[in-house]
Scaffold this motif. Structure first.
Motif, mmCIF file in Angstrom:
data_model
loop_
_atom_site.group_PDB
_atom_site.id
_atom_site.type_symbol
_atom_site.label_atom_id
_atom_site.label_comp_id
_atom_site.label_asym_id
_atom_site.label_seq_id
_atom_site.Cartn_x
_atom_site.Cartn_y
_atom_site.Cartn_z
ATOM 1 N N ALA A 3 24.317 22.050 28.021
ATOM 2 C CA ALA A 3 25.106 22.839 26.849
ATOM 3 C C ALA A 3 24.992 21.479 25.801
ATOM 4 O O ALA A 3 25.384 21.958 24.386
ATOM 5 C CB ALA A 3 26.472 23.108 27.299
ATOM 6 N N GLY A 4 25.112 20.372 25.916
ATOM 7 C CA GLY A 4 25.189 19.317 24.908
ATOM 8 C C GLY A 4 23.997 19.039 24.303
ATOM 9 O O GLY A 4 23.974 18.100 23.510
ATOM 10 N N ARG A 5 22.876 19.577 24.874
ATOM 11 C CA ARG A 5 21.408 18.931 24.533
ATOM 12 C C ARG A 5 20.680 20.316 23.965
ATOM 13 O O ARG A 5 20.073 20.148 22.908
ATOM 14 C CB ARG A 5 20.724 18.592 25.800
ATOM 15 C CG ARG A 5 21.042 17.157 26.170
ATOM 16 C CD ARG A 5 19.959 16.599 27.342
ATOM 17 N NE ARG A 5 20.293 15.338 27.645
ATOM 18 C CZ ARG A 5 21.067 15.313 28.952
ATOM 19 N NH1 ARG A 5 21.635 16.153 29.549
ATOM 20 N NH2 ARG A 5 21.188 13.795 29.243
ATOM 21 N N ALA A 6 20.816 21.268 24.693
ATOM 22 C CA ALA A 6 19.998 22.723 24.143
ATOM 23 C C ALA A 6 20.689 23.278 23.021
ATOM 24 O O ALA A 6 21.829 22.945 22.672
ATOM 25 C CB ALA A 6 20.130 23.659 25.205
ATOM 26 N N ARG A 7 19.934 23.931 22.054
ATOM 27 C CA ARG A 7 20.291 24.544 21.057
ATOM 28 C C ARG A 7 21.340 25.772 21.843
ATOM 29 O O ARG A 7 22.300 26.084 20.730
ATOM 30 C CB ARG A 7 19.136 25.442 20.405
ATOM 31 C CG ARG A 7 19.566 26.578 19.298
ATOM 32 C CD ARG A 7 18.099 26.957 18.641
ATOM 33 N NE ARG A 7 18.323 27.977 17.694
ATOM 34 C CZ ARG A 7 17.447 28.585 17.191
ATOM 35 N NH1 ARG A 7 16.245 28.314 17.397
ATOM 36 N NH2 ARG A 7 17.828 29.604 16.424
ATOM 37 N N ARG A 8 21.013 26.425 22.740
ATOM 38 C CA ARG A 8 21.980 27.352 23.204
ATOM 39 C C ARG A 8 21.558 27.670 24.651
ATOM 40 O O ARG A 8 20.454 27.534 24.910
ATOM 41 C CB ARG A 8 22.008 28.632 22.568
ATOM 42 C CG ARG A 8 23.134 29.714 23.017
ATOM 43 C CD ARG A 8 23.166 30.763 22.046
ATOM 44 N NE ARG A 8 24.096 31.869 22.698
ATOM 45 C CZ ARG A 8 25.599 31.673 22.194
ATOM 46 N NH1 ARG A 8 25.807 30.719 21.538
ATOM 47 N NH2 ARG A 8 26.369 32.381 22.706
ATOM 48 N N VAL A 9 22.687 27.669 25.509
ATOM 49 C CA VAL A 9 22.608 27.824 27.015
ATOM 50 C C VAL A 9 23.268 29.063 27.206
ATOM 51 O O VAL A 9 24.299 29.562 26.838
ATOM 52 C CB VAL A 9 23.261 26.668 27.727
ATOM 53 C CG1 VAL A 9 23.247 27.014 29.234
ATOM 54 C CG2 VAL A 9 22.511 25.368 27.883
ATOM 55 N N THR A 10 22.499 30.015 27.948
ATOM 56 C CA THR A 10 22.949 31.277 28.381
ATOM 57 C C THR A 10 22.658 31.267 30.036
ATOM 58 O O THR A 10 21.562 31.147 30.502
ATOM 59 C CB THR A 10 22.240 32.467 27.658
ATOM 60 O OG1 THR A 10 22.191 32.600 26.261
ATOM 61 C CG2 THR A 10 22.751 33.877 28.363
ATOM 62 N N LEU A 11 24.046 31.554 30.608
ATOM 63 C CA LEU A 11 24.034 31.775 32.188
ATOM 64 C C LEU A 11 23.963 33.137 32.449
ATOM 65 O O LEU A 11 24.994 33.752 32.079
ATOM 66 C CB LEU A 11 25.300 30.826 32.497
ATOM 67 C CG LEU A 11 25.219 30.577 34.040
ATOM 68 C CD1 LEU A 11 25.526 29.266 34.534
ATOM 69 C CD2 LEU A 11 25.873 31.650 34.991
ATOM 70 N N VAL A 12 23.064 33.376 33.329
ATOM 71 C CA VAL A 12 22.958 34.829 33.622
ATOM 72 C C VAL A 12 23.233 35.219 35.384
ATOM 73 O O VAL A 12 22.680 34.361 35.992
ATOM 74 C CB VAL A 12 21.606 35.485 33.444
ATOM 75 C CG1 VAL A 12 21.571 37.070 33.828
ATOM 76 C CG2 VAL A 12 21.413 35.488 31.733
ATOM 77 N N HIS A 13 24.216 35.859 35.688
ATOM 78 C CA HIS A 13 24.511 36.149 37.056
ATOM 79 C C HIS A 13 24.696 37.623 37.339
ATOM 80 O O HIS A 13 25.331 38.069 36.417
ATOM 81 C CB HIS A 13 25.792 35.464 37.522
ATOM 82 C CG HIS A 13 25.950 35.248 38.682
ATOM 83 N ND1 HIS A 13 24.662 35.195 39.807
ATOM 84 C CD2 HIS A 13 27.197 35.332 39.512
ATOM 85 C CE1 HIS A 13 25.345 35.187 41.060
ATOM 86 N NE2 HIS A 13 26.713 35.461 40.961
ATOM 87 N N ARG A 14 24.167 38.280 38.305
ATOM 88 C CA ARG A 14 24.469 39.696 38.697
ATOM 89 C C ARG A 14 25.836 40.034 39.169
ATOM 90 O O ARG A 14 25.913 41.218 39.631
ATOM 91 C CB ARG A 14 23.514 39.913 39.559
ATOM 92 C CG ARG A 14 23.289 39.430 40.940
ATOM 93 C CD ARG A 14 22.211 40.144 41.911
ATOM 94 N NE ARG A 14 22.387 41.171 42.342
ATOM 95 C CZ ARG A 14 22.047 42.410 41.677
ATOM 96 N NH1 ARG A 14 20.939 42.477 40.740
ATOM 97 N NH2 ARG A 14 22.407 43.815 42.083
ATOM 98 N N SER A 15 26.708 39.022 39.296
ATOM 99 C CA SER A 15 27.911 39.306 39.809
ATOM 100 C C SER A 15 29.011 38.602 38.739
ATOM 101 O O SER A 15 28.308 37.792 37.923
ATOM 102 C CB SER A 15 28.213 38.908 41.251
ATOM 103 O OG SER A 15 29.533 38.765 41.415
ATOM 104 N N ASP A 16 30.511 38.768 38.986
ATOM 105 C CA ASP A 16 31.271 37.799 38.235
ATOM 106 C C ASP A 16 31.903 37.074 39.317
ATOM 107 O O ASP A 16 33.029 36.313 38.873
ATOM 108 C CB ASP A 16 32.338 38.772 37.595
ATOM 109 C CG ASP A 16 33.064 39.653 38.574
ATOM 110 O OD1 ASP A 16 32.922 39.686 39.591
ATOM 111 O OD2 ASP A 16 34.201 40.402 38.060
ATOM 112 N N ARG A 17 31.600 36.859 40.407
ATOM 113 C CA ARG A 17 32.114 35.880 41.460
ATOM 114 C C ARG A 17 30.829 34.773 41.537
ATOM 115 O O ARG A 17 29.814 35.085 41.697
ATOM 116 C CB ARG A 17 32.114 36.420 42.955
ATOM 117 C CG ARG A 17 32.995 37.648 42.832
ATOM 118 C CD ARG A 17 33.239 38.388 44.181
ATOM 119 N NE ARG A 17 34.418 39.326 44.280
ATOM 120 C CZ ARG A 17 34.536 39.924 45.246
ATOM 121 N NH1 ARG A 17 34.143 39.866 46.562
ATOM 122 N NH2 ARG A 17 35.797 40.662 45.269
#
Length: 249
Positions: free
Chosen positions: A171-185
């Motif tokens: 997160a401190g290096r990339a232009r943007r980080v998107t974390l994708v997960h198929r659950s909210d757990r």
């Protein structure tokens, strides 16, 4: 074939296996390590060499590759025999001792310590067929140089420790980080989840729950985005990205 009978043979060359070989030497026993991977360190070396580890006693944080190096140096004080790139396939008894049979050799030993973790492994790949052609060309399951992601749009797929650790570190290096997960757990440590949530609140990251990969968007030979499917709403959305990191275990 090694003809010398070791007091202890350790199956597994990860951190636990290396410390077992070190402790064998401390107690005056001869030791041998057998591992299927081509290098010591187990998952730390094969999958996460550049990832910080925060739960090792005595270290506020330590790079995985540095921990592996220190364990190897500690172990080598007693000169254990290290056999890499060999998979144990059988166990035999012979003249009052054991023989561990690998796919290339036979190793006599008086006792055996199994420190194989989850066993011989490779990173779990994304199951979607659309992802397969992009491995090595935009999809990478091992991070070897975090600095190479500076200024890039990174999508991380997964909900465990590795996914959140890399989301936090990038997160401190990339232009943007998107974390994708198929659950909210999430299976990650709560403190790391909170770090990524703070990054999301500050606009440096995004967390998309109940989403999974549907397709890859490309411009010619370059991957430029992903189509994500909302598993609850049955809708899709497109996310721009330069790099995808599947962290599925």
């Amino acid at each position: 074939m090694p003809t010398d009978i070791k007091d202890i043979t350790v199956i597994g060359g990860g951190p636990t296996g290396m410390f077992a070989a070190f402790y064998a030497g401390m107690r005056g026993a001869t030791a041998r390590i057998i591992d299927a991977l081509p290098q010591l360190g187990g998952q730390l070396a094969a999958l996460y060499p550049e990832k910080y580890i925060f739960d090792v006693a005595g270290f506020p944080k330590v790079l995985a590759k540095d921990l592996v190096g220190s364990l190897a140096e500690q172990m080598r004080q007693f000169d254990p025999d290290v056999q890499l790139g060999q998979r144990v396939i059988a166990l035999e008894e012979e003249d009052g001792h054991f023989v561990l049979v690998t796919d290339t050799d036979r190793h006599p030993t008086r006792s055996i310590v199994v420190a194989a973790g989850i066993g011989a492994f490779s990173p779990r790949r994304l199951p979607q067929k659309a992802a397969e052609p992009w491995y090595g060309r935009g999809i990478h399951d091992v991070v070897t140089s975090p600095e190479s992601y500076r200024g890039k749009r990174v999508v991380i797929i997964g909900g465990g420790d590795s996914a959140f650790d890399w989301a936090s570190q990038l997160a401190g290096r990339a232009r943007r980080v998107t974390l994708v997960h198929r659950s909210d757990r999430f299976r990650a440590h709560a403190a790391t989840v909170k770090e990524v949530e703070r990054a999301a609140a500050g606009g440096r990251a995004e967390i998309l729950t109940f989403h999974e990969l549907a397709d890859v968007v490309c411009e010619g030979e370059r991957m430029c985005g992903l189509v994500l499917r909302d598993v609850k709403q049955k809708t899709t959305r497109t996310v721009d990205c330069d790099v995808v990191l599947p962290m599925l275990g």
